[in-house]
Design an enzyme around this catalytic site. Sequence first.
Site, PDB file in Angstrom:
ATOM      1  N   ASN A 128       0.838  -1.199   0.000  1.00  0.00           N
ATOM      2  CA  ASN A 128       0.000   0.000   0.000  1.00  0.00           C
ATOM      3  C   ASN A 128       0.875   1.251   0.000  1.00  0.00           C
ATOM      4  OD1 ASN A 128      -1.950   1.923   0.382  1.00  0.00           O
ATOM      5  ND2 ASN A 128      -2.502   1.279   2.470  1.00  0.00           N
ATOM      6  N   CYS A 131      -1.986   5.165   1.504  1.00  0.00           N
ATOM      7  CA  CYS A 131      -2.802   5.529   2.670  1.00  0.00           C
ATOM      8  C   CYS A 131      -2.863   7.046   2.808  1.00  0.00           C
ATOM      9  CB  CYS A 131      -2.237   4.910   3.951  1.00  0.00           C
ATOM     10  SG  CYS A 131      -3.165   5.450   5.388  1.00  0.00           S
ATOM     11  N   ILE A 192      -8.756   1.472  -6.712  1.00  0.00           N
ATOM     12  CA  ILE A 192      -8.198   2.655  -6.113  1.00  0.00           C
ATOM     13  C   ILE A 192      -8.339   2.585  -4.588  1.00  0.00           C
ATOM     14  CG2 ILE A 192      -8.629   4.175  -8.057  1.00  0.00           C
ATOM     15  CD1 ILE A 192     -11.136   5.239  -6.643  1.00  0.00           C
TER      16      ILE A 192
HETATM   17  C1  SIN Z   1      -5.589   3.159   3.813  1.00  0.00           C
HETATM   18  O1  SIN Z   1      -6.519   3.828   3.351  1.00  0.00           O
HETATM   19  O2  SIN Z   1      -4.638   2.842   3.101  1.00  0.00           O
HETATM   20  C2  SIN Z   1      -5.596   2.717   5.232  1.00  0.00           C
HETATM   21  C3  SIN Z   1      -6.600   3.424   6.048  1.00  0.00           C
HETATM   22  C4  SIN Z   1      -6.058   3.773   7.406  1.00  0.00           C
HETATM   23  O3  SIN Z   1      -5.684   2.894   8.179  1.00  0.00           O
HETATM   24  O4  SIN Z   1      -5.997   4.974   7.732  1.00  0.00           O
END
Ligand code: SIN
Length: 303
Positions: A128, A131, A192
């Site tokens: 990821n 975030c 997305i």
């Molecule tokens: C994310 O949207 O990648 C994670 C969401 C979060 O834990 O803030």
Amino acid sequence: MGKMSVNLCGIELDNPVIPASGTYGFGYEFAELYDINMLGTFSFKGTTKDPRFGNPTPRIAECPMGMINSVGLQNPGVEKVISEELPKLKKCFNKPVMANVSGFSVDEYVYTCEKLDKCEQVGWLEVNVSCPNVHGGGMSFGTSPEAAAEVTRAVKKVTTKPVIIKLSPNVTDIVSIAKACEDAGADGISLINTLLGMRIDLKTRRPVIANKMGGFSGSAIFPVAVRMVYQVANAVKIPVVGMGGVSSAEDVIEMMLAGATAVEVGAANLINPYACKEIIEDLPRVMEKYRIDDLTDIIGGVK
Ligand code: SIN
């Protein structure tokens, strides 16, 4: 019944439906409700090198057709995920799982991916770089082609399993970022993540979310997701995992026509914990309605 299985980066999925990270815990929580082995797979809670408590509350704001979250990557850290969460999952899930990883530096991504790559339960690493809720964190890597490529290259050096890079929609040119990740060795792209949003409480005149802004998800963002999946799938040769506001079997088909090989379901799980079960059970009906014999045939099939 038509053929629902798809191949994602060399691993066969019984169907293309994957609960998205952050909406399905570590899976065993949902196994109390139904047999989670009916899923294609699922992407587990975003995991970082160190444990994280997450952002201050309130972290959630409801919106028409969606919600904003600013969880801040709350998770127990990779060591505990491996020693406590994965053994619990093993008791109720016998398929390869997708490990979702976040980091605050390239070294952190490398550390966490290298550890999870060694776990036999893990089939794919979903990295990821998108975030929106941590300052100086994941999203800064996902907003520049060079930084996203740097993370991809570094993670690929220490892993053996397919690496899928999860991209942010909060950029002007998502195609250039996807292509940079592909050139750096990514095995797949998922997109997305959430759209940066904000709500204000009229009584207090303060932001509803303590962190002011957060990631907007839910069915309101589905058309944006379809558009971006279409753009990226037409620009790269590696598989694309589509997500963003998917809440029905029809949405799964639409995402696949746009170019997705598999489809993640996020916010819908928070509204209805049976959402993925119901979508999978409904897929044969929708395939029959639209005369689809084999889901693989429709990937990228928009005319
Ligand atoms: C994310 O949207 O990648 C994670 C969401 C979060 O834990 O803030």
